[in-house]
Design a protein around this motif. Structure first.
Motif, short mmCIF file in Angstrom:
data_model
loop_
_atom_site.label_atom_id
_atom_site.label_comp_id
_atom_site.label_asym_id
_atom_site.label_seq_id
_atom_site.Cartn_x
_atom_site.Cartn_y
_atom_site.Cartn_z
N ASP A 27 0.82 -1.22 0.00
CA ASP A 27 0.00 0.00 0.00
C ASP A 27 0.85 1.27 0.00
O ASP A 27 0.59 2.20 -0.76
CB ASP A 27 -0.94 0.02 1.21
N SER A 28 1.87 1.32 0.85
CA SER A 28 2.68 2.54 0.94
C SER A 28 3.51 2.75 -0.32
O SER A 28 3.66 3.88 -0.79
CB SER A 28 3.57 2.52 2.19
N THR A 29 4.03 1.66 -0.88
CA THR A 29 4.83 1.79 -2.10
C THR A 29 3.94 2.20 -3.27
O THR A 29 4.33 3.05 -4.08
CB THR A 29 5.57 0.48 -2.39
N ARG A 30 2.76 1.61 -3.34
CA ARG A 30 1.80 2.01 -4.39
C ARG A 30 1.50 3.50 -4.28
O ARG A 30 1.54 4.23 -5.26
CB ARG A 30 0.50 1.22 -4.29
N PHE A 31 1.19 3.96 -3.06
CA PHE A 31 0.86 5.37 -2.85
C PHE A 31 2.00 6.28 -3.31
O PHE A 31 1.78 7.25 -4.04
CB PHE A 31 0.55 5.63 -1.37
N LEU A 32 3.21 5.97 -2.90
CA LEU A 32 4.36 6.79 -3.28
C LEU A 32 4.54 6.82 -4.79
O LEU A 32 4.66 7.90 -5.39
CB LEU A 32 5.65 6.27 -2.65
N LEU A 33 4.56 5.66 -5.42
CA LEU A 33 4.82 5.61 -6.86
C LEU A 33 3.69 6.25 -7.66
O LEU A 33 3.95 6.95 -8.64
CB LEU A 33 5.06 4.16 -7.29
N GLU A 34 2.45 6.03 -7.24
CA GLU A 34 1.34 6.68 -7.95
C GLU A 34 1.37 8.19 -7.76
O GLU A 34 1.04 8.94 -8.69
CB GLU A 34 0.01 6.10 -7.48
N SER A 35 1.80 8.66 -6.59
CA SER A 35 1.90 10.10 -6.37
C SER A 35 2.98 10.72 -7.25
O SER A 35 2.96 11.93 -7.50
CB SER A 35 2.16 10.42 -4.90
N GLU A 36 3.91 9.90 -7.74
CA GLU A 36 4.94 10.36 -8.66
C GLU A 36 4.53 10.18 -10.12
O GLU A 36 5.32 10.42 -11.03
CB GLU A 36 6.25 9.60 -8.40
N GLY A 37 3.30 9.71 -10.34
CA GLY A 37 2.77 9.60 -11.70
C GLY A 37 2.91 8.24 -12.34
O GLY A 37 2.57 8.07 -13.51
N HIS A 38 3.39 7.25 -11.60
CA HIS A 38 3.55 5.91 -12.16
C HIS A 38 2.26 5.12 -12.04
O HIS A 38 1.45 5.36 -11.15
CB HIS A 38 4.66 5.14 -11.42
N ARG A 39 2.09 4.15 -12.93
CA ARG A 39 1.03 3.16 -12.79
C ARG A 39 1.63 1.99 -12.01
O ARG A 39 2.77 1.61 -12.26
CB ARG A 39 0.53 2.68 -14.15
N VAL A 40 0.87 1.43 -11.09
CA VAL A 40 1.41 0.39 -10.20
C VAL A 40 0.45 -0.79 -10.14
O VAL A 40 -0.75 -0.61 -10.00
CB VAL A 40 1.62 0.94 -8.77
N GLU A 41 1.02 -1.99 -10.27
CA GLU A 41 0.28 -3.21 -9.99
C GLU A 41 1.01 -3.91 -8.86
O GLU A 41 2.24 -3.99 -8.86
CB GLU A 41 0.22 -4.12 -11.21
N THR A 42 0.24 -4.40 -7.88
CA THR A 42 0.84 -5.07 -6.73
C THR A 42 0.50 -6.55 -6.74
O THR A 42 -0.55 -6.97 -7.24
CB THR A 42 0.38 -4.44 -5.40
N PHE A 43 1.41 -7.33 -6.17
CA PHE A 43 1.27 -8.78 -6.10
C PHE A 43 1.70 -9.24 -4.71
O PHE A 43 2.76 -8.83 -4.23
CB PHE A 43 2.17 -9.45 -7.15
N PRO A 44 0.91 -10.11 -4.07
CA PRO A 44 1.24 -10.55 -2.71
C PRO A 44 2.30 -11.65 -2.65
O PRO A 44 2.70 -12.07 -1.56
CB PRO A 44 -0.10 -11.05 -2.17
#
Length: 129
Positions: A20-37
């Motif tokens: 969640d935190s990494t997604r938030f950071l990267l999306e706030s920088e304009g990146h598209r993010v997909e996460t996998f558990p």
């Protein structure tokens, strides 16, 4: 803002808070993010949309990060991978170095991570050649 705001980044970690935190950071920088558990979920995404980078946790249930990286190579996945770990023992650093991977320690220092993602030479492709 990155020069390519549509950059797709895959983040693989068994810790939902890290995802969640990494997604938030990267999306706030304009990146598209997909996460996998986990690694199996990441491997199931190939072939598919090719990410610009994969941030890959080392210690996970079932498959560790280095095992996942080795399987990405067998899939001919050409994608830079950065290994992330909360347990940066010398053995992991040595094995990652032999595989051509950069290692980032947890807790993630996001300025360092963003700098690595912006530097072509820092993250290594899963398959070279």
């Amino acid at each position: 803002m990155p020069s390519n705001p549509s950059t797709l980044i895959f983040v693989v970690d068994d810790d939902p808070a890290i995802l969640d935190s990494t997604r938030f950071l990267l999306e706030s920088e304009g990146h598209r993010v997909e996460t996998f558990p986990g690694g199996r979920e990441l491997l199931a995404a190939f072939p598919g949309p090719s990410p610009a980078f994969v941030l890959l946790d080392q210690i996970m249930p079932e498959l560790d990060g280095l095992e996942v990286f080795a399987q990405l190579r067998t899939l001919d996945a050409v994608v830079p991978v950065v290994l992330i770990t909360g347990h940066p023992d010398p053995g992991i650093r040595t094995r990652a170095g032999r595989a051509g991977l950069s290692v980032v320690e947890k807790p993630l220092v996001f300025d360092t991570l963003l700098s690595m993602l912006g530097t072509n030479g820092a993250a290594r492709p899963a398959h070279q050649g």
